[in-house]
Enzyme design. Structure first.
Site, mmCIF file in Angstrom:
data_model
loop_
_atom_site.group_PDB
_atom_site.id
_atom_site.type_symbol
_atom_site.label_atom_id
_atom_site.label_comp_id
_atom_site.label_asym_id
_atom_site.label_seq_id
_atom_site.Cartn_x
_atom_site.Cartn_y
_atom_site.Cartn_z
ATOM 1 N N LEU A 232 0.820 -1.211 0.000
ATOM 2 C CA LEU A 232 0.000 0.000 0.000
ATOM 3 C C LEU A 232 0.854 1.260 0.000
ATOM 4 O O LEU A 232 0.465 2.287 -0.552
ATOM 5 C CB LEU A 232 -0.919 0.013 1.223
ATOM 6 C CG LEU A 232 -2.025 -1.038 1.270
ATOM 7 C CD1 LEU A 232 -2.746 -0.976 2.615
ATOM 8 C CD2 LEU A 232 -3.013 -0.844 0.136
ATOM 9 N N GLY A 233 2.001 1.196 0.629
ATOM 10 C CA GLY A 233 2.848 2.382 0.709
ATOM 11 C C GLY A 233 4.122 2.075 1.470
ATOM 12 O O GLY A 233 4.295 1.006 2.057
ATOM 13 N N GLY B 88 7.154 3.988 4.065
ATOM 14 C CA GLY B 88 7.516 5.146 4.870
ATOM 15 C C GLY B 88 8.842 4.940 5.549
ATOM 16 O O GLY B 88 9.586 3.985 5.275
ATOM 17 N N GLY B 89 9.150 5.859 6.471
ATOM 18 C CA GLY B 89 10.435 5.813 7.130
ATOM 19 C C GLY B 89 10.607 4.611 8.042
ATOM 20 O O GLY B 89 11.713 4.104 8.194
ATOM 21 N N MET B 90 9.492 4.141 8.664
ATOM 22 C CA MET B 90 9.603 3.039 9.611
ATOM 23 C C MET B 90 9.421 1.684 8.977
ATOM 24 O O MET B 90 9.809 0.665 9.554
ATOM 25 C CB MET B 90 8.601 3.215 10.748
ATOM 26 C CG MET B 90 8.939 4.340 11.706
ATOM 27 S SD MET B 90 7.920 4.290 13.192
ATOM 28 C CE MET B 90 8.545 2.816 13.984
ATOM 29 N N GLY B 91 8.806 1.614 7.805
ATOM 30 C CA GLY B 91 8.592 0.314 7.195
ATOM 31 C C GLY B 91 7.686 0.387 5.986
ATOM 32 O O GLY B 91 7.340 1.459 5.489
ATOM 33 N N VAL C 147 4.038 -0.738 4.301
ATOM 34 C CA VAL C 147 2.664 -1.072 4.668
ATOM 35 C C VAL C 147 2.059 -1.943 3.563
ATOM 36 O O VAL C 147 2.096 -1.583 2.383
ATOM 37 C CB VAL C 147 1.819 0.194 4.869
ATOM 38 C CG1 VAL C 147 0.403 -0.184 5.290
ATOM 39 C CG2 VAL C 147 2.454 1.093 5.927
ATOM 40 N N LYS D 42 1.998 -3.218 8.740
ATOM 41 C CA LYS D 42 3.266 -2.505 8.540
ATOM 42 C C LYS D 42 4.416 -3.395 9.008
ATOM 43 O O LYS D 42 4.513 -3.743 10.182
ATOM 44 C CB LYS D 42 3.289 -1.187 9.301
ATOM 45 C CG LYS D 42 4.632 -0.463 9.201
ATOM 46 C CD LYS D 42 4.650 0.849 9.967
ATOM 47 C CE LYS D 42 3.938 1.931 9.213
ATOM 48 N NZ LYS D 42 4.132 3.271 9.811
ATOM 49 N N ASP E 270 2.696 13.687 13.904
ATOM 50 C CA ASP E 270 2.982 13.716 12.467
ATOM 51 C C ASP E 270 1.678 13.783 11.663
ATOM 52 O O ASP E 270 1.504 13.061 10.690
ATOM 53 C CB ASP E 270 3.795 12.495 12.048
ATOM 54 C CG ASP E 270 4.424 12.670 10.661
ATOM 55 O OD1 ASP E 270 4.708 13.827 10.281
ATOM 56 O OD2 ASP E 270 4.613 11.670 9.963
#
Length: 520
Positions: A13-14, A16-19, A21, A36, A130
């Site tokens: 799905l997407g 990001g900085g942490m992982g 998704v 995630k 955030d």
């Protein structure tokens, strides 16, 4: 497909900085979730896993229909992950880029839902830290706050390393840029910046180098041009450089429930006239606060089930959900329902055989017509579902589905021809076997009908036949009365066909006699 724990990962799905998704499916229940998978550098050591465990423990206290809740997590597994409610739709950023800014009553609704989401997060003892357009998913015109990758426990704001800057320039308040601790007013500032973007289609502190954007945020140099005055006044106050000069979440909730309540008298820092207050900011209200105007405690708000989307009518009509069955009861009920559904499938196959033995030509025509229609409807439904998964629900989804269905019926014809030829070939093979053992003509036609119906549902592309039929059989199988009624109807039709066959044999209409010879 890759699996993580009890979840099957469907697609990304997407990132990001942490992982990363993923859209995932919980195998025991079939429920769709957002999972995630955390990056190794985030949870590569014991401290990282403890940090994730603390974060998840806090986030699981957050429950709101405007927040993608944490459903499950495994901070200590070989592949650490966090499972959240899956929200179909596009991010606010993509929505505004594609559809344009949100205006009028839709903007009021958007801002009102989003501030309730912030209140729910704070009620769980967590600061999001955030809030930005990419962390808001739009279900139609309703926002759902997602991604707590940067949220922290409210009383432990220094859980990250000193000097780290967590957030996105343009949506970070001045106190964070100055290295101060986050506080509830921090999320108020980010909320206002996000609402301003939704209303104008541009970041309130402009674009350009990050240093320039952050400098404008420190000075409170924001651009709210084009927003109607009464909402602009609220956003102007919420974007104040001094956190003490911003309205609280409770004050914002109260104002959105009753815009005649002035939040500025309490603050004492904003002149409504200078702020362009307009309607709702003419001065203090003269009527006392009541239960209707006071902000409702977040704890009284009952969360919806996974994937559920709030409507405007539900806003002030929240009730506790009915008691859900236990996991054991649900598993038992699911097993019984599967058995009933299997019985219905078998009855339909046997009924097809009886129909082909009694009236081969009409039965074959009806079966083929149903296959074409079911596969076309299934294709139209898949396109409709993919569009809603990407964009969220829209008012024009229904009319668009109706208008586009004929085209999808045409699109399905080539693959339907392949399926029909495959199923007919296997039915013919079954008929030849019956002929080889000298089976009576009626029995041969019956076997051919059962095989044809089964292969039409199980052959290449048969999933588009099974899917629509399963949508009908599923609800029937979950109720004993409905299932029994369906079985009685199928049995009655079967008895009618058997009686007709024994009375007059096989009806070869439109031919007078069998075109296959005397054996039939």
């Amino acid at each position: 497909m890759r699996s993580v724990g009890d979840y099957t990962l469907l697609h990304v799905l997407g990132e990001g900085g942490m992982g990363i998704v993923h859209l995932a499916r919980h195998e025991p229940s079939g429920q769709r979730v957002a999972l995630k998978v955390l990056r190794p550098q985030i949870v590569g050591d014991e401290e990282g896993r403890r940090r994730l465990a603390r974060e998840v423990g806090s986030l699981q206290r957050v429950r709101s229909r405007w927040v993608a809740e944490i459903l499950d997590a495994d901070p200590w597994g070989p592949v650490p992950y966090v499972v959240m409610r899956y929200v179909p739709g596009r991010s606010l950023h993509d929505e505004v880029v594609e559809e344009g800014p949100i205006r009028g009553r839709d903007l009021d609704w958007f801002a009102r839902c989003l501030i309730d989401a912030v209140a729910a997060v704070h009620a769980g003892g967590v600061l999001h830290r955030d809030i930005k357009p990419s962390n808001v998913i739009m279900e139609g015109r309703t926002p759902v706050l997602i991604d707590f990758g940067l949220a922290r426990v409210a009383d432990d704001p220094r859980i990250t390393h000193t000097g780290w800057l967590l957030g996105t320039p343009g949506y970070l308040p001045p106190e964070i840029l100055r290295g101060e601790d986050a506080r509830p007013a921090t999320d108020v500032h980010s909320w206002a910046a996000t609402v301003a973007f939704a209303a104008t289609g541009r970041p309130p502190f402009g674009r350009g180098p990050s240093a320039a954007i952050m400098d404008r945020a420190r000075r409170g140099d924001h651009d709210l041009a084009g927003i109607e005055p009464r909402v602009r006044a609220v956003l102007d106050a919420a974007l104040a450089p001094d956190a003490a000069g911003r309205p609280t979440v409770a004050q914002l909730q109260a104002w959105f429930r009753d815009p005649t309540i002035s939040i500025f008298d309490t603050l004492g820092t904003v002149d409504p006239a200078a702020a362009g207050g307009g309607v709702g900011f003419a001065g203090p209200t003269t009527r006392p606060a009541s239960a209707a105007t006071a902000p409702r405690p977040v704890a009284e708000t009952a969360p919806l089930a996974v994937g559920a989307a709030p409507t405007r009518q539900e806003w002030d009509d929240r009730s506790l959900p009915a008691a859900e069955p236990t996991l054991v009861e649900a598993a038992q009920e699911s097993g019984v329902a599967r058995l009933r559904r299997t019985c219905l499938w078998a009855a339909l196959a046997l009924l097809s055989g009886a129909g082909l033995a009694t009236a081969p030509v009409p039965t074959a025509v009806i079966m083929l017509a149903l296959v074409v229609v079911l596969r076309g409807l299934s294709l139209a439904g898949s396109v409709h579902g993919e569009r809603r998964e990407l964009r969220g629900a829209r008012w024009h989804d229904g009319p668009r589905l109706v208008i586009g269905t004929p085209w999808h019926l045409v699109r399905s014809v080539p693959s339907t021809v392949v399926l029909v030829l495959w199923a007919a070939g296997l039915a013919l093979a079954a008929g030849l076997l019956c002929y080889a053992v000298a089976a009576p003509g009626g029995v041969t036609l019956y076997v051919c009908g059962v095989v044809l119906a089964t292969m039409l549902a199980c052959g290449p592309g048969g999933s588009r036949v099974r899917g629509p039929v399963r949508r009908v059989l599923g609800p029937l199988s979950r109720s004993t009365r409905r299932w029994a009624a369906a079985m009685l109807v199928l049995a009655a039709v079967a008895v009618y066909l058997i009686v007709r066959f024994h009375a007059g044999g096989t009806d070869w209409t439109p031919w007078h006699d069998s075109p296959l010879g005397s054996a039939f």
